[in-house]
Structure formats: structure tokens, C-alpha cells
Design a protein around this motif. Structure first.
Motif, PDB file in Angstrom:
ATOM      1  N   LEU A   1       9.159   2.610  15.380  1.00 11.66           N
ATOM      2  CA  LEU A   1       8.361   1.399  15.549  1.00 11.66           C
ATOM      3  C   LEU A   1       7.409   1.297  14.374  1.00 11.66           C
ATOM      4  O   LEU A   1       6.826   2.305  13.961  1.00 11.66           O
ATOM      5  CB  LEU A   1       7.542   1.468  16.838  1.00 11.66           C
ATOM      6  CG  LEU A   1       8.269   1.869  18.117  1.00 11.66           C
ATOM      7  CD1 LEU A   1       7.283   2.026  19.261  1.00 11.66           C
ATOM      8  CD2 LEU A   1       9.335   0.854  18.471  1.00 11.66           C
ATOM      9  N   THR A   2       7.232   0.102  13.838  1.00 10.08           N
ATOM     10  CA  THR A   2       6.282  -0.072  12.746  1.00 10.08           C
ATOM     11  C   THR A   2       5.701  -1.477  12.786  1.00 10.08           C
ATOM     12  O   THR A   2       6.389  -2.431  13.119  1.00 10.08           O
ATOM     13  CB  THR A   2       6.912   0.223  11.372  1.00 10.08           C
ATOM     14  OG1 THR A   2       5.889   0.179  10.377  1.00 10.08           O
ATOM     15  CG2 THR A   2       8.028  -0.725  11.016  1.00 10.08           C
ATOM     16  N   ALA A   3       4.417  -1.560  12.479  1.00 11.05           N
ATOM     17  CA  ALA A   3       3.727  -2.848  12.493  1.00 11.05           C
ATOM     18  C   ALA A   3       2.739  -2.925  11.342  1.00 11.05           C
ATOM     19  O   ALA A   3       2.324  -1.910  10.801  1.00 11.05           O
ATOM     20  CB  ALA A   3       2.995  -3.029  13.819  1.00 11.05           C
ATOM     21  N   PHE A   4       2.381  -4.132  11.012  1.00  9.73           N
ATOM     22  CA  PHE A   4       1.389  -4.355   9.963  1.00  9.73           C
ATOM     23  C   PHE A   4       0.541  -5.548  10.365  1.00  9.73           C
ATOM     24  O   PHE A   4       0.927  -6.344  11.215  1.00  9.73           O
ATOM     25  CB  PHE A   4       2.063  -4.609   8.607  1.00  9.73           C
ATOM     26  CG  PHE A   4       2.956  -5.827   8.622  1.00  9.73           C
ATOM     27  CD1 PHE A   4       2.448  -7.067   8.298  1.00  9.73           C
ATOM     28  CD2 PHE A   4       4.285  -5.716   8.977  1.00  9.73           C
ATOM     29  CE1 PHE A   4       3.256  -8.185   8.337  1.00  9.73           C
ATOM     30  CE2 PHE A   4       5.102  -6.832   9.014  1.00  9.73           C
ATOM     31  CZ  PHE A   4       4.587  -8.071   8.697  1.00  9.73           C
ATOM     32  N   GLY A   5      -0.609  -5.629   9.770  1.00  8.00           N
ATOM     33  CA  GLY A   5      -1.497  -6.754  10.036  1.00  8.00           C
ATOM     34  C   GLY A   5      -2.137  -7.219   8.752  1.00  8.00           C
ATOM     35  O   GLY A   5      -1.750  -6.797   7.667  1.00  8.00           O
ATOM     36  N   GLY A   6      -3.141  -8.061   8.886  1.00 15.04           N
ATOM     37  CA  GLY A   6      -3.836  -8.574   7.714  1.00 15.04           C
ATOM     38  C   GLY A   6      -4.463  -7.440   6.915  1.00 15.04           C
ATOM     39  O   GLY A   6      -4.847  -6.409   7.456  1.00 15.04           O
ATOM     40  N   GLY A   7      -4.551  -7.625   5.622  1.00 16.41           N
ATOM     41  CA  GLY A   7      -5.154  -6.606   4.766  1.00 16.41           C
ATOM     42  C   GLY A   7      -4.298  -5.366   4.692  1.00 16.41           C
ATOM     43  O   GLY A   7      -3.104  -5.429   4.447  1.00 16.41           O
ATOM     44  N   LEU A   8      -4.887  -4.209   4.953  1.00 13.06           N
ATOM     45  CA  LEU A   8      -4.176  -2.941   4.825  1.00 13.06           C
ATOM     46  C   LEU A   8      -3.952  -2.274   6.181  1.00 13.06           C
ATOM     47  O   LEU A   8      -3.807  -1.061   6.261  1.00 13.06           O
ATOM     48  CB  LEU A   8      -4.961  -1.997   3.905  1.00 13.06           C
ATOM     49  CG  LEU A   8      -5.142  -2.490   2.473  1.00 13.06           C
ATOM     50  CD1 LEU A   8      -6.034  -1.539   1.679  1.00 13.06           C
ATOM     51  CD2 LEU A   8      -3.800  -2.666   1.791  1.00 13.06           C
ATOM     52  N   THR A   9      -3.919  -3.051   7.247  1.00 14.74           N
ATOM     53  CA  THR A   9      -3.724  -2.506   8.579  1.00 14.74           C
ATOM     54  C   THR A   9      -2.244  -2.274   8.834  1.00 14.74           C
ATOM     55  O   THR A   9      -1.429  -3.158   8.592  1.00 14.74           O
ATOM     56  CB  THR A   9      -4.265  -3.493   9.637  1.00 14.74           C
ATOM     57  OG1 THR A   9      -5.619  -3.780   9.329  1.00 14.74           O
ATOM     58  CG2 THR A   9      -4.164  -2.932  11.025  1.00 14.74           C
ATOM     59  N   TRP A  10      -1.904  -1.078   9.307  1.00 13.48           N
ATOM     60  CA  TRP A  10      -0.510  -0.786   9.644  1.00 13.48           C
ATOM     61  C   TRP A  10      -0.472   0.394  10.590  1.00 13.48           C
ATOM     62  O   TRP A  10      -1.451   1.102  10.770  1.00 13.48           O
ATOM     63  CB  TRP A  10       0.329  -0.505   8.397  1.00 13.48           C
ATOM     64  CG  TRP A  10      -0.095   0.735   7.670  1.00 13.48           C
ATOM     65  CD1 TRP A  10      -1.056   0.831   6.719  1.00 13.48           C
ATOM     66  CD2 TRP A  10       0.405   2.057   7.868  1.00 13.48           C
ATOM     67  NE1 TRP A  10      -1.186   2.141   6.309  1.00 13.48           N
ATOM     68  CE2 TRP A  10      -0.295   2.920   6.998  1.00 13.48           C
ATOM     69  CE3 TRP A  10       1.386   2.596   8.697  1.00 13.48           C
ATOM     70  CZ2 TRP A  10      -0.051   4.270   6.932  1.00 13.48           C
ATOM     71  CZ3 TRP A  10       1.617   3.957   8.627  1.00 13.48           C
ATOM     72  CH2 TRP A  10       0.910   4.776   7.750  1.00 13.48           C
ATOM     73  N   GLY A  11       0.675   0.614  11.189  1.00 16.62           N
ATOM     74  CA  GLY A  11       0.859   1.757  12.068  1.00 16.62           C
ATOM     75  C   GLY A  11       2.336   1.986  12.315  1.00 16.62           C
ATOM     76  O   GLY A  11       3.160   1.113  12.040  1.00 16.62           O
ATOM     77  N   ALA A  12       2.677   3.166  12.810  1.00 13.98           N
ATOM     78  CA  ALA A  12       4.068   3.491  13.091  1.00 13.98           C
ATOM     79  C   ALA A  12       4.121   4.533  14.192  1.00 13.98           C
ATOM     80  O   ALA A  12       3.172   5.295  14.395  1.00 13.98           O
ATOM     81  CB  ALA A  12       4.768   4.027  11.839  1.00 13.98           C
ATOM     82  N   ALA A  13       5.241   4.574  14.901  1.00  9.09           N
ATOM     83  CA  ALA A  13       5.505   5.593  15.917  1.00  9.09           C
ATOM     84  C   ALA A  13       6.991   5.885  15.909  1.00  9.09           C
ATOM     85  O   ALA A  13       7.815   5.011  15.614  1.00  9.09           O
ATOM     86  CB  ALA A  13       5.073   5.114  17.302  1.00  9.09           C
TER      87      ALA A  13
END
Length: 95
Positions: free
Chosen positions: A75-87
């Protein structure tokens, strides 16, 4: 995340990414060495659903019987600017 869990790109059964647009999902696949055919994509049916895109894509993939018990899912996501995450999830365990 792949390095953290000790997986190679070929170990990933499904990539479920934030569903902003299909071009970005496929670009993520290309950068990671995961075939685009292994990306769960439902934005063609539901559009960009913002923060709900990964849970909705997971539910859709289960309903379509794409996702099965024991498969390895990234799973991976991103948002505005430098926001991101993964699992990374295998079976019932997520990291």
C-alpha cells in the motif's frame, strides 16, 4: 518499504496506491519494477476519492476477487507537499 520487509518487486502480488490518477499509479509501478497489471485500479469507476481511495480500492479488489488470503500487498499513498506513507501486508500481518 520493500527493503524494510525484505521483499523484491516480484514478491508483490498487488500494489494498492492512492488513486489520484492512473498515470501516477503506473509511474509508481514503473519506478518500482512492478508490472502495471498488478496495480489495483478503480479510479476509472469511482474517480479520485481522496483519503478514501486505498480503502475503497481494497474493498473493490476483494469484491472482484482480485485479492486473496495470503497474497502480498503493498500500500502506498501521497499527499500535498512531501507527505507520503507505505505499508506492506502479507496474510494478516501489515508492516
Amino acid at each position: 518499504m520493500l527493503k524494510k520487509v525484505g521483499w523484491q518487486p516480484e514478491d508483490v502480488d498487488w500494489l494498492v496506491a492512492h488513486q489520484a490518477n492512473v498515470r501516477i499509479v503506473h509511474a509508481v509501478c514503473a519506478q518500482m519494477g512492478i508490472p502495471a497489471a498488478r496495480a489495483v485500479v478503480n479510479l476509472d469507476r469511482v474517480g479520485n476519492t481522496s483519503a478514501a481511495s486505498i480503502p475503497l480500492a481494497l474493498a473493490d479488489a476483494v469484491a472482484r476477487e482480485q485479492l486473496k488470503a495470503g497474497q502480498r500487498v503493498l500500500l502506498t499513498a501521497f499527499g500535498g507537499g512531501l507527505t507520503w506513507g507505505a505499508a506492506a501486508c502479507a496474510g494478516l500481518k501489515c508492516t
